[in-house]
Design a protein around this motif. Structure first.
Motif, mmCIF file in Angstrom:
data_model
loop_
_atom_site.group_PDB
_atom_site.id
_atom_site.type_symbol
_atom_site.label_atom_id
_atom_site.label_comp_id
_atom_site.label_asym_id
_atom_site.label_seq_id
_atom_site.Cartn_x
_atom_site.Cartn_y
_atom_site.Cartn_z
ATOM 1 N N GLU A 49 0.844 -1.191 0.000
ATOM 2 C CA GLU A 49 0.000 0.000 0.000
ATOM 3 C C GLU A 49 0.884 1.247 0.000
ATOM 4 O OE1 GLU A 49 -3.506 2.103 2.733
ATOM 5 O OE2 GLU A 49 -2.754 0.093 3.206
ATOM 6 N N LEU A 50 0.541 2.207 -0.828
ATOM 7 C CA LEU A 50 1.323 3.429 -0.915
ATOM 8 C C LEU A 50 1.151 4.273 0.349
ATOM 9 C CD1 LEU A 50 0.543 4.548 -4.578
ATOM 10 C CD2 LEU A 50 2.613 3.424 -3.762
ATOM 11 N N PRO A 51 2.209 4.976 0.749
ATOM 12 C CA PRO A 51 2.078 5.873 1.901
ATOM 13 C C PRO A 51 1.303 7.123 1.508
ATOM 14 C CG PRO A 51 4.223 6.153 0.906
ATOM 15 C CD PRO A 51 3.566 5.011 0.176
ATOM 16 N N GLU A 52 0.885 7.894 2.486
ATOM 17 C CA GLU A 52 0.221 9.168 2.211
ATOM 18 C C GLU A 52 1.186 10.125 1.528
ATOM 19 O OE1 GLU A 52 -2.769 12.127 2.228
ATOM 20 O OE2 GLU A 52 -2.979 10.062 2.898
ATOM 21 N N ILE A 53 2.407 10.224 2.082
ATOM 22 C CA ILE A 53 3.418 11.154 1.561
ATOM 23 C C ILE A 53 4.801 10.512 1.624
ATOM 24 C CG2 ILE A 53 4.558 13.397 1.866
ATOM 25 C CD1 ILE A 53 1.995 14.394 3.224
ATOM 26 N N ILE A 54 5.606 10.762 0.598
ATOM 27 C CA ILE A 54 7.016 10.387 0.613
ATOM 28 C C ILE A 54 7.840 11.658 0.777
ATOM 29 C CG2 ILE A 54 8.953 9.488 -0.747
ATOM 30 C CD1 ILE A 54 6.988 7.590 -2.101
ATOM 31 N N LEU A 55 8.708 11.689 1.776
ATOM 32 C CA LEU A 55 9.643 12.799 1.974
ATOM 33 C C LEU A 55 10.940 12.421 1.278
ATOM 34 C CD1 LEU A 55 8.972 13.616 5.744
ATOM 35 C CD2 LEU A 55 8.178 14.884 3.742
ATOM 36 N N LEU A 56 11.284 13.149 0.227
ATOM 37 C CA LEU A 56 12.346 12.718 -0.682
ATOM 38 C C LEU A 56 13.515 13.685 -0.729
ATOM 39 C CD1 LEU A 56 13.119 10.646 -2.941
ATOM 40 C CD2 LEU A 56 11.906 12.148 -4.545
ATOM 41 N N HIS A 75 5.166 4.903 -12.571
ATOM 42 C CA HIS A 75 4.528 3.744 -11.937
ATOM 43 C C HIS A 75 3.452 4.100 -10.913
ATOM 44 C CE1 HIS A 75 7.418 0.880 -13.709
ATOM 45 N NE2 HIS A 75 8.313 1.825 -13.521
ATOM 46 N N HIS A 76 3.583 5.244 -10.254
ATOM 47 C CA HIS A 76 2.602 5.654 -9.248
ATOM 48 C C HIS A 76 2.378 7.165 -9.330
ATOM 49 C CE1 HIS A 76 2.772 1.681 -7.391
ATOM 50 N NE2 HIS A 76 4.087 1.773 -7.379
ATOM 51 N N PRO A 77 1.803 7.642 -10.423
ATOM 52 C CA PRO A 77 1.649 9.097 -10.622
ATOM 53 C C PRO A 77 0.772 9.770 -9.577
ATOM 54 C CG PRO A 77 0.356 7.848 -12.226
ATOM 55 C CD PRO A 77 1.242 6.863 -11.539
ATOM 56 N N GLU A 78 -0.039 8.993 -8.864
ATOM 57 C CA GLU A 78 -0.912 9.575 -7.843
ATOM 58 C C GLU A 78 -0.202 9.786 -6.507
ATOM 59 O OE1 GLU A 78 -1.205 5.112 -7.228
ATOM 60 O OE2 GLU A 78 -0.795 6.534 -8.850
ATOM 61 N N GLN A 79 1.009 9.253 -6.372
ATOM 62 C CA GLN A 79 1.729 9.338 -5.105
ATOM 63 C C GLN A 79 2.124 10.773 -4.769
ATOM 64 O OE1 GLN A 79 2.756 6.936 -2.605
ATOM 65 N NE2 GLN A 79 3.096 8.932 -1.645
ATOM 66 N N LYS A 80 1.821 11.193 -3.552
ATOM 67 C CA LYS A 80 2.203 12.528 -3.096
ATOM 68 C C LYS A 80 3.648 12.505 -2.604
ATOM 69 C CE LYS A 80 -2.495 13.688 -1.635
ATOM 70 N NZ LYS A 80 -3.373 13.939 -0.474
ATOM 71 N N VAL A 81 4.459 13.401 -3.158
ATOM 72 C CA VAL A 81 5.872 13.485 -2.789
ATOM 73 C C VAL A 81 6.202 14.912 -2.386
ATOM 74 C CG1 VAL A 81 8.254 13.206 -3.570
ATOM 75 C CG2 VAL A 81 6.485 11.621 -4.383
ATOM 76 N N LEU A 82 6.922 15.045 -1.281
ATOM 77 C CA LEU A 82 7.383 16.352 -0.809
ATOM 78 C C LEU A 82 8.904 16.293 -0.750
ATOM 79 C CD1 LEU A 82 6.482 19.111 0.305
ATOM 80 C CD2 LEU A 82 6.330 18.068 2.569
ATOM 81 N N LYS A 98 7.237 19.506 -12.336
ATOM 82 C CA LYS A 98 6.685 18.990 -13.587
ATOM 83 C C LYS A 98 6.559 17.469 -13.556
ATOM 84 C CE LYS A 98 8.103 20.789 -17.483
ATOM 85 N NZ LYS A 98 9.014 21.304 -18.528
ATOM 86 N N LEU A 99 7.385 16.815 -12.746
ATOM 87 C CA LEU A 99 7.306 15.363 -12.607
ATOM 88 C C LEU A 99 6.215 14.943 -11.620
ATOM 89 C CD1 LEU A 99 11.096 14.384 -12.571
ATOM 90 C CD2 LEU A 99 9.417 13.743 -14.306
ATOM 91 N N GLY A 100 5.616 15.930 -10.956
ATOM 92 C CA GLY A 100 4.513 15.619 -10.055
ATOM 93 C C GLY A 100 4.799 15.814 -8.586
ATOM 94 N N CYS A 101 5.972 16.339 -8.247
ATOM 95 C CA CYS A 101 6.297 16.612 -6.849
ATOM 96 C C CYS A 101 5.323 17.664 -6.311
ATOM 97 C CB CYS A 101 7.738 17.101 -6.746
ATOM 98 S SG CYS A 101 8.346 17.287 -5.065
ATOM 99 N N ARG A 102 4.805 17.457 -5.104
ATOM 100 C CA ARG A 102 3.748 18.326 -4.572
ATOM 101 C C ARG A 102 4.265 19.532 -3.789
ATOM 102 N NH1 ARG A 102 -1.134 15.744 -5.125
ATOM 103 N NH2 ARG A 102 -0.872 13.956 -6.506
ATOM 104 N N GLY A 103 5.559 19.581 -3.523
ATOM 105 C CA GLY A 103 6.135 20.699 -2.802
ATOM 106 C C GLY A 103 7.628 20.519 -2.695
ATOM 107 N N TYR A 104 8.329 21.598 -2.414
ATOM 108 C CA TYR A 104 9.795 21.561 -2.404
ATOM 109 C C TYR A 104 10.291 22.363 -1.214
ATOM 110 C CZ TYR A 104 14.345 21.041 -4.724
ATOM 111 O OH TYR A 104 15.629 20.694 -5.044
#
Length: 211
Positions: A49-56, A75-82, A98-104
């Motif tokens: 199961e995907l996590p809510e958020i990935i801190l990357l 592979h998982h375009p819906e995944q939220k990444v910060l 542009k790759l879908g990262c939700r914040g920086y």
């Protein structure tokens, strides 16, 4: 139920401290931590199961943040990444968005703003800072702002989502750099943002630029 967080960062001490901070926040819990993108891919490849958020983190050995984001988009375009990093390069930030990262975020961020960012990504989908989040939180404001944009401003906004410099955008649009500066400042005012990153996030959220 707590929102699950995965940390991907090769600096053990920072990752451990970050885990402690996240676990101290109401409603969030770190469920796993990995040293690089390759380890994350190996974990997610098992159909978990995907996590809510990935801190990357961005700068990691084996598979860095950009490569990891590219894999996630495929592979998982819906995944939220910060993103949480020391890399402040504007082009890097724009590429990640542009790759879908939700914040920086930068690693020297204040803990209170970090908590605000987590909540914004979890609840609203995106975060850059309070000014931009407030500007993007009202749908009525969105519609009004879009109606006020001229065709050339919208065209400029699209170019702002590319890796072109402002000078190159001026050449692309056959305009003077001074005119481009005028479009930029006008959009900053209309959209209530303060940076090119804010313009990119607005364009992505409003469908002006497709990721």
């Amino acid at each position: 139920m707590n929102r699950s967080i995965i940390i991907v960062d090769d600096h053990r001490l920072f990752a451990q401290s970050l885990r402690g901070l996240v676990n101290s926040l109401d409603g969030f819990e770190v469920t796993a931590a990995y040293k690089n993108g390759s380890e994350l891919v190996g974990y997610l490849g098992n159909g978990v199961e995907l996590p809510e958020i990935i801190l990357l983190d961005m700068r990691m050995p084996v598979m860095d943040g950009m490569q990891t984001m590219q894999w996630l988009k495929q592979h998982h375009p819906e995944q939220k990444v910060l993103a949480l990093t020391v890399d402040q390069e504007e082009n890097t930030i724009i590429k990640m968005l542009k790759l879908g990262c939700r914040g920086y975020l930068l690693k020297d961020i204040d803990p209170d703003e970090f908590e605000e960012a987590l909540k914004a990504v979890a609840e609203e989908g995106y975060y850059t800072n309070r000014t931009i989040s407030d500007a993007l939180s009202s749908s009525a404001s969105h519609k009004k702002n879009q109606e006020e944009l001229s065709a050339r401003e919208t065209e400029f906004l699209g170019h702002a989502c590319s890796e072109l410099t402002y000078k190159q955008i001026a050449e692309q649009m056959h305009l003077s750099p001074k005119t481009i500066d005028g479009y930029r400042e006008s959009l900053f005012s209309k959209l209530r943002v303060r940076s090119r990153v804010g313009l990119v996030i607005y364009a992505i959220k409003e469908g002006i630029h497709q990721i």
